[in-house]
Design a protein around this motif. Sequence first.
Motif, mmCIF file in Angstrom:
data_model
loop_
_atom_site.group_PDB
_atom_site.id
_atom_site.type_symbol
_atom_site.label_atom_id
_atom_site.label_comp_id
_atom_site.label_asym_id
_atom_site.label_seq_id
_atom_site.Cartn_x
_atom_site.Cartn_y
_atom_site.Cartn_z
ATOM 1 N N TRP A 1 4.205 3.720 13.938
ATOM 2 C CA TRP A 1 4.291 4.524 12.720
ATOM 3 C C TRP A 1 5.685 4.523 12.107
ATOM 4 N N ARG A 2 6.633 3.822 12.700
ATOM 5 C CA ARG A 2 7.943 3.683 12.059
ATOM 6 C C ARG A 2 7.826 2.860 10.772
ATOM 7 N N TYR A 3 6.698 2.175 10.600
ATOM 8 C CA TYR A 3 6.430 1.394 9.377
ATOM 9 C C TYR A 3 5.313 2.047 8.553
ATOM 10 N N ARG A 4 5.193 3.349 8.610
ATOM 11 C CA ARG A 4 3.999 4.030 8.087
ATOM 12 C C ARG A 4 3.765 3.807 6.596
ATOM 13 N N GLU A 5 4.826 3.587 5.806
ATOM 14 C CA GLU A 5 4.607 3.332 4.378
ATOM 15 C C GLU A 5 3.823 2.044 4.145
ATOM 16 N N LEU A 6 3.843 1.157 5.119
ATOM 17 C CA LEU A 6 3.141 -0.120 5.014
ATOM 18 C C LEU A 6 1.804 -0.097 5.742
ATOM 19 N N LEU A 7 1.378 1.097 6.120
ATOM 20 C CA LEU A 7 0.080 1.291 6.763
ATOM 21 C C LEU A 7 -0.748 2.257 5.913
ATOM 22 N N PRO A 8 -2.073 2.173 5.981
ATOM 23 C CA PRO A 8 -2.926 2.888 5.022
ATOM 24 C C PRO A 8 -3.210 4.350 5.359
ATOM 25 N N VAL A 9 -2.163 5.165 5.338
ATOM 26 C CA VAL A 9 -2.324 6.610 5.449
ATOM 27 C C VAL A 9 -1.597 7.250 4.273
ATOM 28 N N ALA A 10 -2.171 8.335 3.766
ATOM 29 C CA ALA A 10 -1.588 8.994 2.599
ATOM 30 C C ALA A 10 -0.536 10.026 2.988
ATOM 31 N N LYS A 11 -0.660 10.553 4.222
ATOM 32 C CA LYS A 11 0.257 11.588 4.687
ATOM 33 C C LYS A 11 0.835 11.159 6.031
ATOM 34 N N GLU A 12 1.470 12.097 6.722
ATOM 35 C CA GLU A 12 1.965 11.801 8.062
ATOM 36 C C GLU A 12 0.785 11.472 8.976
ATOM 37 N N PRO A 13 0.902 10.463 9.825
ATOM 38 C CA PRO A 13 -0.206 10.110 10.722
ATOM 39 C C PRO A 13 -0.507 11.240 11.695
ATOM 40 N N SER B 1 -9.118 -11.099 12.743
ATOM 41 C CA SER B 1 -8.404 -10.088 11.966
ATOM 42 C C SER B 1 -6.957 -9.936 12.412
ATOM 43 N N LEU B 2 -6.712 -9.991 13.715
ATOM 44 C CA LEU B 2 -5.337 -9.865 14.202
ATOM 45 C C LEU B 2 -4.468 -10.988 13.651
ATOM 46 N N LEU B 3 -4.995 -12.191 13.641
ATOM 47 C CA LEU B 3 -4.255 -13.346 13.127
ATOM 48 C C LEU B 3 -3.912 -13.171 11.651
ATOM 49 N N THR B 4 -4.900 -12.804 10.838
ATOM 50 C CA THR B 4 -4.664 -12.705 9.396
ATOM 51 C C THR B 4 -3.724 -11.560 9.047
ATOM 52 N N LYS B 5 -3.788 -10.468 9.786
ATOM 53 C CA LYS B 5 -2.931 -9.324 9.467
ATOM 54 C C LYS B 5 -1.494 -9.545 9.922
ATOM 55 N N ILE B 6 -1.301 -10.233 11.044
ATOM 56 C CA ILE B 6 0.069 -10.577 11.433
ATOM 57 C C ILE B 6 0.667 -11.523 10.397
ATOM 58 N N HIS B 7 -0.147 -12.433 9.895
ATOM 59 C CA HIS B 7 0.322 -13.324 8.826
ATOM 60 C C HIS B 7 0.678 -12.521 7.576
ATOM 61 N N LYS B 8 -0.116 -11.503 7.266
ATOM 62 C CA LYS B 8 0.151 -10.666 6.092
ATOM 63 C C LYS B 8 1.451 -9.894 6.245
ATOM 64 N N SER B 9 1.745 -9.459 7.471
ATOM 65 C CA SER B 9 2.958 -8.662 7.685
ATOM 66 C C SER B 9 4.208 -9.494 7.431
ATOM 67 N N ALA C 1 -8.317 -2.560 9.989
ATOM 68 C CA ALA C 1 -7.721 -3.889 10.140
ATOM 69 C C ALA C 1 -6.222 -3.888 9.865
ATOM 70 N N GLU C 2 -5.770 -3.006 8.977
ATOM 71 C CA GLU C 2 -4.351 -2.964 8.623
ATOM 72 C C GLU C 2 -3.464 -2.599 9.809
ATOM 73 N N GLY C 3 -4.028 -1.910 10.792
ATOM 74 C CA GLY C 3 -3.225 -1.516 11.944
ATOM 75 C C GLY C 3 -2.626 -2.694 12.684
ATOM 76 N N SER C 4 -3.282 -3.852 12.610
ATOM 77 C CA SER C 4 -2.776 -5.038 13.305
ATOM 78 C C SER C 4 -1.445 -5.513 12.734
ATOM 79 N N LYS C 5 -1.161 -5.175 11.477
ATOM 80 C CA LYS C 5 0.111 -5.599 10.887
ATOM 81 C C LYS C 5 1.301 -5.064 11.662
ATOM 82 N N SER C 6 1.120 -3.908 12.292
ATOM 83 C CA SER C 6 2.244 -3.288 12.994
ATOM 84 C C SER C 6 2.804 -4.193 14.083
ATOM 85 N N MET C 7 1.948 -5.022 14.688
ATOM 86 C CA MET C 7 2.444 -5.941 15.706
ATOM 87 C C MET C 7 3.399 -6.962 15.088
ATOM 88 N N GLY C 8 3.053 -7.446 13.912
ATOM 89 C CA GLY C 8 3.934 -8.381 13.221
ATOM 90 C C GLY C 8 5.257 -7.750 12.833
#
Length: 245
Positions: free
Chosen positions: A54-66, A237-245, A207-214
């Motif tokens: 969650w240190r990257y929370r602005e880049l994850l799909p939550v509107a408020k604090e997780p 999905s993990l592959l495509t989201k790491i690529h997106k990150s 699916a967006e949660g996988s970006k955090s690994m990237g």
Amino acid sequence: MKALKCRECGREYPLTANHVCEFDFGPLEVAYDYDLIRNSLNREVISRRPNSMWRYRELLPVAKEPTVGLQVGYTPLVKADRLAKRLGIRELWIKNDTVNYPTLSFKDRVVSVALSRSKELGFDTVACASTGNLANSVAANAASAGLRAFVFIPADLEQGKIVNSLVYGPEVISIKGHYDEVNRLCAEIAGKYSWAFVNVNMRPYYAEGSKSMGFEIMEQLGWEIPKHTVVCMASGSLLTKIHKS
């Protein structure tokens, strides 16, 4: 977040529990206002935050604090010199997500995001179709978040793959059929009941949660992008989201 956007035609939808475009049946993905994010998020801000995904929370799909999975992520990136030598390459790092919290799987990343967003949307019941790791993560994180959980599994699934889930008290429903048939049934149920299926109607957020690994890999390498990344995958999905990150 700005909207859900069809990957195929580009049509935008409200940020609700929806995963497919009604015009061309293309998958919906979360669209972000990167100009706005750029004004508030930088490496210094990230470095001051707790060591979690969650240190990257602005880049994850939550509107408020997780609200779910606050300890998930920021797993070790281990330098594997001996394996690199064995493979004949100069440098090799291994991302060890087997120490993720609470179920020792990268699924804790995607489930934490899906459940945090589900709570924002007002759901009190979450569910999934699974053959193991996802069921464990949904059951554990739902219990922690005070959400009711349903897990749908193929009837012939080995007992060892579901026993960990049972510890957390979900409703486990076995279905005669293989995983794809279970998943299709869940898609029908998601349209009938007000339940958040993490890998159906909540899939754009899940699916967006996988970006955090990237993000973590880049930060742990001193904000350098690795030349090559090898990703274990099932659906991809993990592959495509790491690529997106």
